[in-house]
Scaffold this motif. Structure first.
Motif, PDB file in Angstrom:
ATOM      1  N   GLU A 159      51.754-108.692-102.683  1.00 30.82           N
ATOM      2  CA  GLU A 159      50.545-108.448-103.576  1.00 30.82           C
ATOM      3  C   GLU A 159      49.636-109.846-103.049  1.00 30.82           C
ATOM      4  O   GLU A 159      48.272-109.680-102.918  1.00 30.82           O
ATOM      5  N   GLU A 212      48.201-109.026 -99.689  1.00 35.21           N
ATOM      6  CA  GLU A 212      47.101-108.054 -99.830  1.00 35.21           C
ATOM      7  C   GLU A 212      45.718-108.746-100.420  1.00 35.21           C
ATOM      8  O   GLU A 212      44.791-108.346 -99.710  1.00 35.21           O
ATOM      9  N   GLU A 213      45.953-109.487-101.442  1.00 37.49           N
ATOM     10  CA  GLU A 213      44.875-110.391-101.922  1.00 37.49           C
ATOM     11  C   GLU A 213      44.219-111.040-100.685  1.00 37.49           C
ATOM     12  O   GLU A 213      42.906-111.196-100.830  1.00 37.49           O
ATOM     13  N   GLU A 272      42.296-108.745 -98.494  1.00 38.45           N
ATOM     14  CA  GLU A 272      40.968-108.551 -99.079  1.00 38.45           C
ATOM     15  C   GLU A 272      39.840-109.765 -99.351  1.00 38.45           C
ATOM     16  O   GLU A 272      38.806-109.318 -98.912  1.00 38.45           O
TER      17      GLU A 272
END
Length: 75
Positions: free
Chosen positions: A43, A46-47, A50
Motif C-alpha cells: 500500500e 502504491e501511494e 501515485e
C-alpha cells in the motif's frame, strides 16, 4: 594495496546514502550482517507511485504554462 582497497570500499559505502545509513545502523547494533531487509508494505509503495505520478503531472503542467490551480485541488 590492502589499505587502498579498504579506503576505496569505505568511500563507496559512505558516498551511497543507503549504504551510509546501513553502515551507521550496523555500528549502533540495529542491523546485523546478512540480516534480511524489511520490505515496504504494498500500500505504501502504491501511494508513493501515485504521488510521483502527480508530481510528474505538476512539473509537466508548470513547464507548459498550464493552469496549476486545477491540478493542485485535485484529490
Amino acid at each position: 594495496m590492502k589499505r587502498s582497497s579498504e579506503l576505496n570500499d569505505a568511500y563507496r559505502v559512505l558516498r551511497d546514502p543507503v549504504g551510509r545509513v546501513e553502515y551507521l545502523l550496523s555500528l549502533e547494533g540495529e542491523r546485523k550482517e546478512g540480516e534480511k531487509k524489511q520490505q515496504a508494505p504494498p500500500e505504501l509503495l502504491e501511494e508513493v507511485f501515485e504521488l510521483n505520478e502527480s508530481l510528474d503531472e505538476l512539473r509537466e503542467a508548470k513547464a507548459s504554462g498550464a493552469d496549476l490551480a486545477a491540478l493542485k485541488t485535485r484529490p
